[in-house]
Scaffold this active site. Sequence first.
Site: not given
Ligand code: NAD
Ligand code: UD1
Length: 309
Positions: A72, A33, A138, A182, A267, A12, A265
């Site tokens: 982050a 990173l 988390y 996913v 939780g 993101i 999984r």
């Molecule tokens: P991502 O893992 O691609 O990005 C996270 C970034 O933070 C990475 O570049 C990583 O290297 C950096 N990072 C991790 N630990 C760090 C540390 N200790 N110090 C400095 N940098 C660090 O994940 P994302 O999907 O881009 O998520 C971005 C944010 O959005 C996160 O806070 C995540 O919890 C939140 N979020 C993501 C989703 C989703 O569906 N992807 C949903 C809800 C919330």
């Molecule tokens: C995701 C985000 C988390 C965010 C949350 C908000 C990631 C890695 N996690 O968690 O940062 O805060 O949404 O709602 O982006 N699943 C499968 N097969 C797979 C992988 C996942 O069935 O190979 C299922 C999981 O069990 C779950 C669903 O897909 O039911 C979504 O899983 P996942 O993408 O890991 O996201 P969340 O746990 O919802």
Amino acid sequence: MQYLVTGGCGFIGSHLVDKLLADGHSVLVLDDLSTGSLDNLNPEAEFVRGCITDQAAVDAAMRNVDGVFHLAAIASVARSNEEWSWTHKVNLTGFVHVADAARARKCPVVYASSAAIYGDNCALPLSETDEPRPMTAYGADKLGCELHGRVGALIHGIPTTGLRFFNVYGPRQDPKSPYSGVISIFADRVMRGEPLKVFGDGHQTRDFVYVGDVVRCLDAAMQTPVRGARVFNVCTGRATSIRELAHLVMMAAGREVAVRYLEARAGDIHASIGDPRRLRSAFGFKPETSVGTGLMQLLSSLGVGEKAA
Ligand code: NAD
Ligand code: UD1
């Protein structure tokens, strides 16, 4: 303006950096990173490698900024349960470091919260006034960020905005780890012709929101700062089950693979759908990209668009 983006080498964060630079802002990125990559990072951004758990590194990065986007974190719910203490340091203490560093200049902090704070609250669609009931480390830490965001506003006068992202997807989401989102995993496996693994019965639902829409919300939150602390759902209001998702990814890619059902999984949230009305009334828009359209954009970024139906 000069902005700090923590986690700007991640999925993101790197899209946000692109938008901020395109809008003419200066951008500094602080990232360790650990899950992000320099390959994602726009070369026009300034980069500092550092860990969010290091207050001195955060203070230095915040010295001249007009606002901070704090992204982050360890984004994997499953990993937070396995590495409880470490994810807590990164996901909650890291946030406090950012807020603490924002005190001197009272610059706005826009940060990533999560739908995971709702946990097993069954009220659907979930709105911001519904009770947080996190079920995972988390989710508990993201809720902690919101509580400290409130403290930052009440005690220290820092404008804080928490964005409760639902399930974000799109280009640059890394599929390589078993902890990855996913959609990134399913798209990668379908392209390789490998079976999809569904955890549980696949009837669990998620509100999938496209990364381009999320970036617009981040930007709007920074451009419309208010005094105090506020939180918003970032969601579409539409649910997709994981079974249905498997089918949609195969349709968009134009190829079929086997689907295997494995144990659920720990939780894992059963149903997650957000109410986007507060977001829409504050910013005048809500995420609109449908999963079908977003999947096509993701797959075409992976070079398979021409194969899509
Ligand atoms: P991502 O893992 O691609 O990005 C996270 C970034 O933070 C990475 O570049 C990583 O290297 C950096 N990072 C991790 N630990 C760090 C540390 N200790 N110090 C400095 N940098 C660090 O994940 P994302 O999907 O881009 O998520 C971005 C944010 O959005 C996160 O806070 C995540 O919890 C939140 N979020 C993501 C989703 C989703 O569906 N992807 C949903 C809800 C919330
Ligand atoms: C995701 C985000 C988390 C965010 C949350 C908000 C990631 C890695 N996690 O968690 O940062 O805060 O949404 O709602 O982006 N699943 C499968 N097969 C797979 C992988 C996942 O069935 O190979 C299922 C999981 O069990 C779950 C669903 O897909 O039911 C979504 O899983 P996942 O993408 O890991 O996201 P969340 O746990 O919802």
